[in-house]
Design an enzyme around this catalytic site. Structure first.
Site, PDB file in Angstrom:
ATOM      1  N   LYS A  15      40.744  28.380  43.985  1.00  0.00           N
ATOM      2  CA  LYS A  15      41.765  29.428  43.366  1.00  0.00           C
ATOM      3  C   LYS A  15      41.173  30.699  44.233  1.00  0.00           C
ATOM      4  O   LYS A  15      40.155  30.830  44.780  1.00  0.00           O
ATOM      5  CB  LYS A  15      41.606  29.690  42.029  1.00  0.00           C
ATOM      6  CG  LYS A  15      40.009  30.098  41.358  1.00  0.00           C
ATOM      7  CD  LYS A  15      40.050  30.275  39.944  1.00  0.00           C
ATOM      8  CE  LYS A  15      38.543  30.634  39.383  1.00  0.00           C
ATOM      9  NZ  LYS A  15      38.345  30.155  38.134  1.00  0.00           N
ATOM     10  N   ARG A 116      40.467  31.620  25.166  1.00  0.00           N
ATOM     11  CA  ARG A 116      41.129  32.297  26.395  1.00  0.00           C
ATOM     12  C   ARG A 116      42.505  31.355  26.506  1.00  0.00           C
ATOM     13  O   ARG A 116      43.515  31.947  26.349  1.00  0.00           O
ATOM     14  CB  ARG A 116      40.294  32.072  27.619  1.00  0.00           C
ATOM     15  CG  ARG A 116      40.342  33.082  28.797  1.00  0.00           C
ATOM     16  CD  ARG A 116      39.531  32.948  30.074  1.00  0.00           C
ATOM     17  NE  ARG A 116      39.217  31.689  30.518  1.00  0.00           N
ATOM     18  CZ  ARG A 116      38.528  31.457  31.633  1.00  0.00           C
ATOM     19  NH1 ARG A 116      38.145  32.627  32.414  1.00  0.00           N
ATOM     20  NH2 ARG A 116      38.600  30.482  32.226  1.00  0.00           N
ATOM     21  N   TYR A 266      35.672  61.979  54.356  1.00  0.00           N
ATOM     22  CA  TYR A 266      36.390  62.943  53.316  1.00  0.00           C
ATOM     23  C   TYR A 266      35.740  63.839  52.425  1.00  0.00           C
ATOM     24  O   TYR A 266      34.746  63.333  51.720  1.00  0.00           O
ATOM     25  CB  TYR A 266      37.342  61.874  52.504  1.00  0.00           C
ATOM     26  CG  TYR A 266      38.561  61.587  53.197  1.00  0.00           C
ATOM     27  CD1 TYR A 266      39.489  62.294  53.507  1.00  0.00           C
ATOM     28  CD2 TYR A 266      38.796  60.035  53.439  1.00  0.00           C
ATOM     29  CE1 TYR A 266      40.907  61.971  54.244  1.00  0.00           C
ATOM     30  CE2 TYR A 266      39.815  59.709  54.341  1.00  0.00           C
ATOM     31  CZ  TYR A 266      40.786  60.385  54.481  1.00  0.00           C
ATOM     32  OH  TYR A 266      42.019  59.971  55.483  1.00  0.00           O
ATOM     33  N   MET A 314      39.977  54.195  53.704  1.00  0.00           N
ATOM     34  CA  MET A 314      40.714  53.111  53.475  1.00  0.00           C
ATOM     35  C   MET A 314      40.449  51.987  54.477  1.00  0.00           C
ATOM     36  O   MET A 314      40.264  50.688  54.222  1.00  0.00           O
ATOM     37  CB  MET A 314      42.157  53.388  53.324  1.00  0.00           C
ATOM     38  CG  MET A 314      43.078  52.060  53.101  1.00  0.00           C
ATOM     39  SD  MET A 314      44.826  52.397  53.028  1.00  0.00           S
ATOM     40  CE  MET A 314      45.083  53.686  51.832  1.00  0.00           C
TER      41      MET A 314
HETATM   42  C1  LIG Z   1      37.282  29.554  37.873  1.00  0.00           C
HETATM   43  C2  LIG Z   1      37.200  28.301  36.956  1.00  0.00           C
HETATM   44  C3  LIG Z   1      36.401  27.110  37.155  1.00  0.00           C
HETATM   45  C4  LIG Z   1      35.197  27.221  38.064  1.00  0.00           C
HETATM   46  O1  LIG Z   1      34.123  27.978  37.696  1.00  0.00           O
HETATM   47  P1  LIG Z   1      32.881  28.169  38.729  1.00  0.00           P
HETATM   48  O2  LIG Z   1      32.084  28.986  37.650  1.00  0.00           O
HETATM   49  O3  LIG Z   1      33.379  29.162  39.852  1.00  0.00           O
HETATM   50  O4  LIG Z   1      32.269  26.926  38.912  1.00  0.00           O
HETATM   51  C5  LIG Z   1      36.475  25.994  36.295  1.00  0.00           C
HETATM   52  N1  LIG Z   1      37.404  26.000  35.330  1.00  0.00           N
HETATM   53  C6  LIG Z   1      38.238  27.007  35.166  1.00  0.00           C
HETATM   54  C7  LIG Z   1      39.278  26.991  33.932  1.00  0.00           C
HETATM   55  C8  LIG Z   1      38.209  28.180  35.952  1.00  0.00           C
HETATM   56  O5  LIG Z   1      39.250  29.117  35.769  1.00  0.00           O
END
Ligand SMILES: *Cc1c(COP(=O)(O)O)cnc(C)c1O
Length: 373
Positions: A15, A116, A266, A314
């Site tokens: 991700k 969550r 700046y 920037m």
């Molecule tokens: C991001 C995430 C992971 C991976 O977690 P790490 O600590 O980077 O290994 C696993 N499960 C869920 C639901 C996540 O959101």
């Protein structure tokens, strides 16, 4: 140390553009290394992963939104589900695509205490009831997330696994059996939890799956010594064995000498108290170089630490390279990584900018080109 978990299938989390490391580079790399599953947050990320990895199973963790079901089906993405609206969307899309019963694999998330996402215990019976024999959805996996796997006493994790056990029994009593039990990320893996998770899975006739992200990139969750719960010893050992795979480098764009009294950047927050040599860098906060680092952090130039002079702009930043020999336009400057015997880590950046290391590399800008080395 090997990252292989003999007890569990690995789902590689890619991700957030592979935690800023580049999905385009990392997703095919983990697939070549043998990963059969990839994990992303959104359908959008899933489509991007699918374009790169046509064969992989791709799990969309963050939920499917109304209108996304058709894309999800067309590109063979596997959704995590826990809300009725998600079932509604998937059923509608599946019917529109004339998908037969029990052919759209989904992973059902259970909230075992993190609050969550995932079905809470009281909502679970109604959610399980959505898996009717006529439903296009098939319960392929049950998933949960561990939120304290880095705590040595394991009390919170044991409680979470007990709740998961109950949820699995409830599913079984409704006649629902999944193939996979998908639990935890890097902290769980490195704390040695793959084996108890696999044991729980086996008791329910399932196989375990584990979802590391950070560890794949040579990173592990931070350990704060002032933390009141000590970490598991295997996690401490992993910390010493893993090396971050990412380095972030730029080059000197130009150099100039300024007299005492010159102001830099700046609002003139930096004033030279003596004649200085300054190097301009083509990297600024739009590239992820945190603006809070201005006047309070050093990068690596010529194998030495060179302080950031003035505010980070920037697109640019200025280094004080006075007394560092051999620099010229084009010379390498290290923002994250090693040069000579000096190293700058994401932890160093995070400490100076008041955040956590993970934010440092997930915010490296999209215009910074990524290369595999
Ligand atoms: C991001 C995430 C992971 C991976 O977690 P790490 O600590 O980077 O290994 C696993 N499960 C869920 C639901 C996540 O959101």
């Amino acid at each position: 140390m090997s990252l292989a978990a003999p007890h569990a299938e690995l789902l590689a989390i890619v991700k957030a553009d592979a935690y800023g490391h580049s999905l385009a580079l990392c997703a095919p790399a983990v697939v070549r290394a043998g990963a059969r599953w990839l994990g992303v947050t959104s359908v959008e990320e899933g489509l991007s992963a699918r374009a790169r990895c046509p064969q992989a199973r791709i799990l969309v963790i963050g939920g499917v939104f109304p209108g996304q079901g058709a894309d999800l089906l067309r590109h063979n993405l596997t959704p995590v589900v826990w809300e009725h609206v998600q079932f509604d969307e998937l059923e509608t899309a599946a019917h529109a695509a004339c998908v037969p019963a029990a052919s759209l694999a989904v992973q059902l998330e259970i909230d075992t205490g993190m609050s969550r996402q995932g079905a809470s215990p009281h909502a679970l019976p109604q959610i399980l009831a959505r898996f009717t024999p006529a439903s296009p959805l098939r319960l392929e996996a049950v998933m949960t997330h561990l939120f304290a796997a880095d705590e040595a006493d394991g009390v919170v994790t044991a409680d979470q696994l007990a709740r998961l056990d109950q949820a699995l029994s409830l599913a079984a009593s409704a006649g629902l059996y999944a193939d996979w039990l998908n639990v935890g990320g890097s902290a769980a893996l490195l704390a040695g939890l793959a084996s108890p998770i696999a044991a729980l899975a086996a008791r329910h006739g399932m196989r375990a799956m584990i979802r590391p992200g950070l560890a794949l990139y040579g990173l592990i969750p931070p350990y704060d010594p002032s933390f009141d719960t000590p970490e598991p010893p295997t996690l401490a050992a992993a910390r010493n064995a893993l090396r971050p795979v990412l380095a972030w480098k730029t080059r000197v764009a130009s150099l100039r000498s300024v007299p005492a009294g010159a102001v830099v950047g700046y609002n003139g927050t930096f004033v030279a108290t003596e004649p200085l040599r300054l190097a301009l860098l083509p990297a600024g906060y739009a590239d992820g170089l945190d603006r809070r680092l201005g006047n309070r952090f050093s990068l690596l130039a010529g194998g030495q630490r060179a302080p950031l002079a003035g505010r980070v702009s920037m697109d640019q930043a200025v280094l004080d390279v006075t007394g560092i020999p051999g620099l010229e336009p084009g010379s390498e400057v290290v923002i994250l990584g090693s040069q000579g015997d000096q190293t700058l880590t994401a932890f160093d950046h995070a400490e100076a900018s008041g955040t956590i290391p993970w934010e440092v590399f997930t915010r490296i800008g999209s215009r910074v080109p990524r290369f595999a080395v």
